[in-house]
Design an enzyme around this catalytic site. Structure first.
Site, short mmCIF file in Angstrom:
data_model
loop_
_atom_site.label_atom_id
_atom_site.label_comp_id
_atom_site.label_asym_id
_atom_site.label_seq_id
_atom_site.Cartn_x
_atom_site.Cartn_y
_atom_site.Cartn_z
N ASP A 1 5.41 0.47 11.92
CA ASP A 1 4.16 -0.16 11.44
C ASP A 1 4.03 -1.61 11.87
O ASP A 1 2.99 -2.23 11.62
CB ASP A 1 4.06 -0.06 9.92
CG ASP A 1 3.84 1.36 9.47
OD1 ASP A 1 3.95 1.64 8.26
OD2 ASP A 1 3.58 2.23 10.34
N LYS B 1 0.85 -1.21 0.00
CA LYS B 1 0.00 0.00 0.00
C LYS B 1 0.88 1.25 0.00
O LYS B 1 0.65 2.20 -0.75
CB LYS B 1 -0.88 0.00 1.23
CG LYS B 1 -1.52 1.35 1.54
CD LYS B 1 -2.35 1.36 2.80
CE LYS B 1 -1.56 1.50 4.06
NZ LYS B 1 -1.20 2.87 4.46
N ASN B 2 1.93 1.24 0.83
CA ASN B 2 2.73 2.46 1.00
C ASN B 2 3.73 2.71 -0.12
O ASN B 2 4.39 3.74 -0.15
CB ASN B 2 3.42 2.46 2.37
CG ASN B 2 2.41 2.64 3.50
OD1 ASN B 2 1.25 2.95 3.25
ND2 ASN B 2 2.85 2.40 4.72
N ARG C 1 0.99 14.31 13.34
CA ARG C 1 1.43 14.05 11.96
C ARG C 1 1.41 15.32 11.09
O ARG C 1 0.71 15.43 10.09
CB ARG C 1 0.62 12.93 11.34
CG ARG C 1 0.77 11.67 12.17
CD ARG C 1 0.18 10.47 11.55
NE ARG C 1 0.95 10.03 10.38
CZ ARG C 1 0.51 9.02 9.61
NH1 ARG C 1 -0.63 8.45 9.86
NH2 ARG C 1 1.24 8.65 8.57
N CYS D 1 -4.19 12.26 13.14
CA CYS D 1 -4.88 10.97 13.07
C CYS D 1 -4.69 10.30 14.42
O CYS D 1 -4.08 10.84 15.33
CB CYS D 1 -4.34 10.13 11.92
SG CYS D 1 -2.81 9.30 12.30
N ARG E 1 -8.41 -0.46 5.04
CA ARG E 1 -7.60 0.56 4.37
C ARG E 1 -6.30 -0.04 3.85
O ARG E 1 -5.72 0.44 2.88
CB ARG E 1 -7.26 1.70 5.33
CG ARG E 1 -8.45 2.49 5.80
CD ARG E 1 -8.02 3.71 6.54
NE ARG E 1 -7.02 4.45 5.78
CZ ARG E 1 -6.46 5.57 6.23
NH1 ARG E 1 -6.79 6.05 7.41
NH2 ARG E 1 -5.58 6.22 5.51
N ARG F 1 -4.58 10.64 4.51
CA ARG F 1 -3.56 11.67 4.64
C ARG F 1 -2.46 11.52 3.59
O ARG F 1 -1.75 12.48 3.29
CB ARG F 1 -2.98 11.72 6.03
CG ARG F 1 -2.74 10.38 6.69
CD ARG F 1 -2.04 10.50 8.03
NE ARG F 1 -0.94 11.43 7.93
CZ ARG F 1 -0.99 12.68 8.35
NH1 ARG F 1 -2.10 13.13 8.88
NH2 ARG F 1 0.05 13.47 8.20
N ASP G 1 4.73 19.97 8.03
CA ASP G 1 5.59 21.16 7.94
C ASP G 1 6.85 20.91 7.13
O ASP G 1 7.32 21.78 6.39
CB ASP G 1 5.95 21.65 9.35
CG ASP G 1 6.60 20.55 10.19
OD1 ASP G 1 6.11 19.40 10.15
OD2 ASP G 1 7.60 20.82 10.86
N LEU H 1 8.71 7.03 16.80
CA LEU H 1 8.29 7.86 15.67
C LEU H 1 7.01 8.63 15.91
O LEU H 1 6.88 9.77 15.48
CB LEU H 1 8.16 7.00 14.40
CG LEU H 1 9.49 6.83 13.64
CD1 LEU H 1 10.26 5.68 14.21
CD2 LEU H 1 9.28 6.62 12.17
C1 EPZ Z 1 4.64 6.86 6.32
O1 EPZ Z 1 3.88 7.90 6.90
C2 EPZ Z 1 3.71 5.66 6.26
N1 EPZ Z 1 2.55 5.98 5.43
C3 EPZ Z 1 3.26 5.28 7.67
O2 EPZ Z 1 2.49 4.10 7.56
C4 EPZ Z 1 4.49 4.99 8.52
O3 EPZ Z 1 4.09 4.71 9.84
C5 EPZ Z 1 5.43 6.20 8.50
O4 EPZ Z 1 5.77 6.54 7.14
C6 EPZ Z 1 6.73 5.93 9.26
O5 EPZ Z 1 7.38 4.83 8.69
C7 EPZ Z 1 2.69 5.98 4.09
O6 EPZ Z 1 3.75 5.73 3.55
C8 EPZ Z 1 1.45 6.30 3.30
P1 EPZ Z 1 6.73 10.27 8.25
P2 EPZ Z 1 4.45 9.42 6.86
O7 EPZ Z 1 6.56 11.53 7.51
O8 EPZ Z 1 5.28 9.63 5.66
C9 EPZ Z 1 7.10 13.53 11.64
C10 EPZ Z 1 0.60 2.73 7.83
O9 EPZ Z 1 0.19 2.15 8.83
N2 EPZ Z 1 6.85 14.50 10.58
O10 EPZ Z 1 7.87 9.37 7.90
O11 EPZ Z 1 3.29 10.31 7.11
C11 EPZ Z 1 5.89 12.65 11.92
O12 EPZ Z 1 5.01 13.29 12.82
C12 EPZ Z 1 1.09 4.15 7.93
O13 EPZ Z 1 0.68 2.20 6.69
C13 EPZ Z 1 6.90 15.86 10.89
O14 EPZ Z 1 7.13 16.25 12.02
O15 EPZ Z 1 5.39 9.42 8.14
C14 EPZ Z 1 6.53 11.42 12.52
O16 EPZ Z 1 6.82 11.66 13.89
C15 EPZ Z 1 0.88 4.71 9.33
N3 EPZ Z 1 6.67 16.76 9.89
C16 EPZ Z 1 7.85 11.30 11.77
O17 EPZ Z 1 8.10 12.61 11.22
C17 EPZ Z 1 6.41 16.38 8.60
O18 EPZ Z 1 6.22 17.25 7.73
C18 EPZ Z 1 7.84 10.28 10.63
O19 EPZ Z 1 6.72 10.60 9.82
C19 EPZ Z 1 6.37 14.99 8.30
C20 EPZ Z 1 6.60 14.07 9.31
#
Ligand code: EPZ
Length: 427
Positions: free
Chosen positions: A314, A22-23, A122, A117, A406, A93, A125, A336
């Site tokens: 995950d 999916k990702n 999440r 969420c 999902r 998202r 920025d 994370l």
């Molecule tokens: C991806 O989400 C995955 N989703 C998530 O899988 C996964 O948990 C996550 O990466 C971490 O591996 C998809 O790929 C669609 P991040 P993403 O940006 O990209 C912070 C699932 O179950 N952050 O790597 O949204 C954030 O809050 C889902 O399939 C900021 O602060 O995650 C987090 O603490 C759940 N500002 C950390 O970085 C930003 O602009 C990692 O988030 C972006 C992220």
């Protein structure tokens, strides 16, 4: 509202086919926005998020067709809107992934802020900061990211303060059509990001450092791209979830369609707990992973979630369910997301002995789980409840399984083929 009714206590056996990731599929669907030709995607998981993303592309004016299961053909030559509306983005998202492609190809877009969420705030920025570094004028107003880059995006050095998976994919896709060189420092190395980079490289885009924390892209200066047909990589998180299904029921199962290095961090933990596994390759180089039942009581372990190639966040909930069957105190540290323990209360309803101290959960085992009614809160938490229900005594009911739908393709069908007793009911 659908719910799952699971009768626990059955040993599993046989083979389970792992679907496309999916990702990986979601950013690949966004990548179609950079395509000159018809964009052919194969091995997509037929899950709700993929359907939602298809609807988003259609709302933008793309033509999305499917010739068979897991296939999409996307034509974006007729895009007439660059606005990703709140109603779609709030449901998924990952819609934020259209920000980079729309901005770099069309020079403007409006993307609703995804909002938080269940697992955390999440924010996006880092996505916004990166687009500004690439020369976009961005205003956040009325719940929307309003972005303009009339003369296109300009390559730049982007340093991510935190590693962000979709943030990296967004910048890679934006940089592919920018003018000049972009360097991403502290890039995500997840396999799903690697596939986006490889697909662009195979289409002729100059990309170096794929799979490392520093990626360099030379943009095409708004020249849209001819892509070859793409096959989505197998879902390492689905694979890990089925590994845990076999482990928690102490079964002998085979997972078909695996990429070894994608699941290695989970396998190391399963071996620590007491399971043995073996990889086999067939004449078409399809990898099968065989899990053997443990011969000794399961051992408690310590897990800290971190970015790839470390232990994936995950898989945190699924291993927490498994830890309830391990002798002794297991510890899971979630680094994370700030609220990714929503499954703890529900696992406790099944009898799990878990305490939380900040971002560390202590799971005391081995505990006999007893079937109960529980509620899914997010995608991976719900899969952890399914795993716990497989080993719980008696019948469990899992509500709000739209979370599961999902990201897990035909979950009850695959589990029942392995010998589980899972029914999807409605009330
Ligand atoms: C991806 O989400 C995955 N989703 C998530 O899988 C996964 O948990 C996550 O990466 C971490 O591996 C998809 O790929 C669609 P991040 P993403 O940006 O990209 C912070 C699932 O179950 N952050 O790597 O949204 C954030 O809050 C889902 O399939 C900021 O602060 O995650 C987090 O603490 C759940 N500002 C950390 O970085 C930003 O602009 C990692 O988030 C972006 C992220």
């Amino acid at each position: 509202m659908d719910y799952l009714e699971i009768e626990g206590g059955y040993i599993l056996q046989g083979k389970v086919n792992i679907s496309g990731a999916k990702n990986a599929a979601l950013p690949l669907l966004a990548l179609s926005l950079l395509a000159k030709n018809s964009f052919e995607l194969y091995n997509l998981p037929e899950v709700a998020d993929i359907t939602t993303f298809g609807k988003l592309l259609t709302m933008l004016g793309a033509t999305v067709t499917s010739n068979n299961y897991g296939h999409r053909s996307i034509n974006t030559s007729s895009i007439h809107s660059t606005k990703a509306i709140y109603d779609i983005v709030r449901k998924m998202r990952a819609s934020i992934l259209v920000l980079g492609p729309l901005l770099s190809r069309f020079g403007h877009c409006e993307v609703s802020l995804p909002g938080g969420c269940a697992i955390g705030a999440r924010p996006v920025d880092l996505h916004i900061q990166a687009m500004r570094k690439l020369g976009a004028d961005i205003e956040v107003r009325g719940g929307y990211i309003i972005a303009h880059a009339r003369d296109g995006l300009q390559g730049a050095d982007i340093v991510f303060d935190k590693i962000t998976v979709t943030g990296t994919s967004n910048v890679v896709m934006a940089a592919a059509l920018a003018k000049g060189k972009t360097r991403i420092i502290n890039a995500a190395k997840e396999p799903e990001v690697v596939q986006i980079c490889e697909v662009l490289q195979q289409a002729g885009v100059h990309i170096e450092g794929i799979g490392t924390s520093e990626i360099e892209i030379i943009g095409s200066d708004r020249e849209i791209i001819e892509f070859k047909p793409i096959r989505v990589i197998p879902d390492r998180i689905e694979a890990g979830t089925y590994l845990c299904a076999g482990a928690i029921t102490n079964s002998h199962i085979m997972l078909v369609n695996i990429i070894e290095e994608h699941v290695e961090s989970m396998n190391i933990k399963l071996r620590e707990i007491g399971f043995d596994m073996q990889y086999q390759y067939d004449c078409n180089n399809i990898c099968t992973l065989e899990l053997f039942p443990a011969t000794q009581p399961l051992k408690a372990c310590r897990i800290t979630t971190t970015e790839y190639p470390g232990f994936p966040t995950d898989m945190q909930a699924q291993f927490m369910a498994l830890s309830t069957q391990c002798e002794g105190a297991s510890f899971i540290k979630e680094t994370l997301f700030e609220n990714r323990f929503m499954h703890v209360n529900e696992l406790q309803r099944l009898g799990a002995n878990i305490t939380i101290d900040g971002n560390i959960a202590q799971i005391n085992g081995k505990t006999e789980l007893i079937g109960a009614e529980v509620m899914a809160t997010d995608l991976r938490a719900s899969s952890a409840l399914v795993l716990a229900a497989l080993v719980a005594k008696g019948v469990s009911k899992i509500h709000r399984i739209y979370h599961l739908d999902r990201g897990y393709e035909r979950l009850e069908e695959k589990l029942n083929l392995l010998g589980a007793r899972v029914k999807r009911l409605n009330k």
